[in-house]
Write a protein that holds these residues in place. Structure first.
Motif, PDB file in Angstrom:
ATOM      1  N   PHE A   1     -99.738 -18.980-126.327  1.00 52.04           N
ATOM      2  CA  PHE A   1    -100.639 -18.906-127.479  1.00 52.04           C
ATOM      3  C   PHE A   1    -101.360 -17.558-127.552  1.00 52.04           C
ATOM      4  O   PHE A   1    -102.022 -17.265-128.541  1.00 52.04           O
TER       5      PHE A   1
ATOM      6  N   LEU B   1     -94.181 -16.445-129.392  1.00 50.60           N
ATOM      7  CA  LEU B   1     -95.231 -16.365-130.399  1.00 50.60           C
ATOM      8  C   LEU B   1     -94.862 -15.241-131.356  1.00 50.60           C
ATOM      9  O   LEU B   1     -94.470 -14.149-130.917  1.00 50.60           O
TER      10      LEU B   1
ATOM     11  N   LEU C   1     -97.711 -19.752-133.893  1.00 54.17           N
ATOM     12  CA  LEU C   1     -96.376 -20.162-133.454  1.00 54.17           C
ATOM     13  C   LEU C   1     -95.540 -20.409-134.700  1.00 54.17           C
ATOM     14  O   LEU C   1     -95.894 -21.226-135.550  1.00 54.17           O
TER      15      LEU C   1
END
Length: 340
Positions: A103, A128, A198
């Motif tokens: 993340f 990501l 994402l």
């Protein structure tokens, strides 16, 4: 059990020689026979042992970069990675696992930069969609490292291939399901995601809202919450949603952290009133599906994804041909009535 050429031949109802002709794209095989063989290959997860001799020690180390933390779907991926040595016939091929906070774009990019120093032939990364991650992938490619993105993509990078489902289609499927399940095809719906950074979660949201807008004008998406796939955080988000919207009719969780949604719904006493669509047929989702807390699960096969990533990486670092049909990841829909 080792899957061999003969195993594929028996499953397809053809001779070993015919399977060999299909694999090597030789002439003289009918299209219906090719379809039978390729179907057997996909179902069995077969990887031709002929590649084994072309994967040499010293050039056959591969890395899987997965999210750090408790995520049952990625834990299932990891279990399959750990068993690749039993399944794959390739001599000298090894698969390492790196855990990273996917993340955080800068953290993930730094992990990929570190991988550049470790002489890997190829990398599969749950990615990501972030500028630093894109540049780190491009740097790996410049070094001659094969790169595939896994589950979540970075299409603007130079990665070789994406291994995963069509996430926009998955979101559209969720929108169609929730719209059809709602009484009178109307009501308030909340959307939960891990992070819209994402790409898989962002694409699912896009597909979901697209179908709702096109086909279910009386359904209103009233909230979007990001829970970073953390069950405790997701529980609090859903708890707040239920308190703020007494007439909430549906929830779509485009990410993980489903235990949080399940616990919040069941604690509220409204679990059977609210239509809930989730992703991945992990154990907690299966149980909630049987209880009726979850109405439908949209699933992707983690074993297929890992084996596909391994096959593609090995193919990219050798001269073995990639069979596109074998590497296509399907979207499955499960109700409690069709659980395996």
């Amino acid at each position: 059990m080792k899957i061999t050429l003969r195993t594929v031949a028996e499953a397809a109802g053809v001779s070993v020689a015919t399977v060999d002709r299909v694999l090597n794209r030789r002439d003289g095989v009918r299209s219906v026979t090719i379809e039978k063989v390729e179907s057997a290959i996909r179902q069995l997860g077969y990887a031709p042992s002929s590649l084994a001799g072309r994967v040499q020690p010293g050039t056959s180390r591969f890395a899987f970069v997965l999210p750090r933390g408790h995520n049952p779907f990625f834990e299932a991926l990891e279990t399959t990675i750990q068993r690749l040595g039993d399944w794959l016939p390739y001599k000298g091929a090894s698969f390492d696992i790196r855990h990273v906070d996917v993340f955080d774009g800068e953290v993930l990019a730094e992990a990929l930069r570190e991988i550049r120093q470790d002489s890997y032939a190829g990398v599969a990364v749950a990615a990501l969609d972030h500028p630093a991650v894109r540049e780190a992938i491009n740097a790996l490619k410049s070094d001659g490292v094969a790169v595939v993105t896994l589950v979540s993509d970075v299409p603007s990078s130079r990665r070789d291939r994406f291994i995963g489902i069509d996430n926009t289609a998955a979101g559209r499927t969720a929108g169609s399901l929730i719209g059809r399940f709602l009484p009178n095809h109307s009501g308030k719906v909340a959307l939960v995601a891990g992070s819209l950074a994402l790409r898989d979660h962002a694409e699912r949201r896009f597909g979901f809202e697209q179908v709702i807008a096109q086909d279910f004008p009386e359904v209103h998406v009233i909230a979007l919450r990001e829970g970073r796939d953390d069950p405790a955080r997701v529980h609090k988000l859903v708890e707040d949603l239920l308190r703020q919207h007494s007439d909430l009719a549906g929830i779509y969780n485009a990410g993980a952290g489903n235990a949080g949604v399940i616990s919040a719904l069941e604690a509220s006493g409204r679990a059977r009133e609210i239509v809930y669509i989730a992703h991945e047929l992990i154990e907690e989702n299966r149980e909630a599906l049987v209880r009726g807390t979850i109405d439908a699960v949209i699933n992707q096969d983690p074993g297929h994804e890992v084996r596909s990533a391994a096959r593609v990486l090995l193919s990219l670092t050798s001269d073995w041909q990639i069979i596109d049909e074998q590497e296509r990841i399907r979207i499955d829909i499960f109700l409690r009535d069709n659980l395996l």
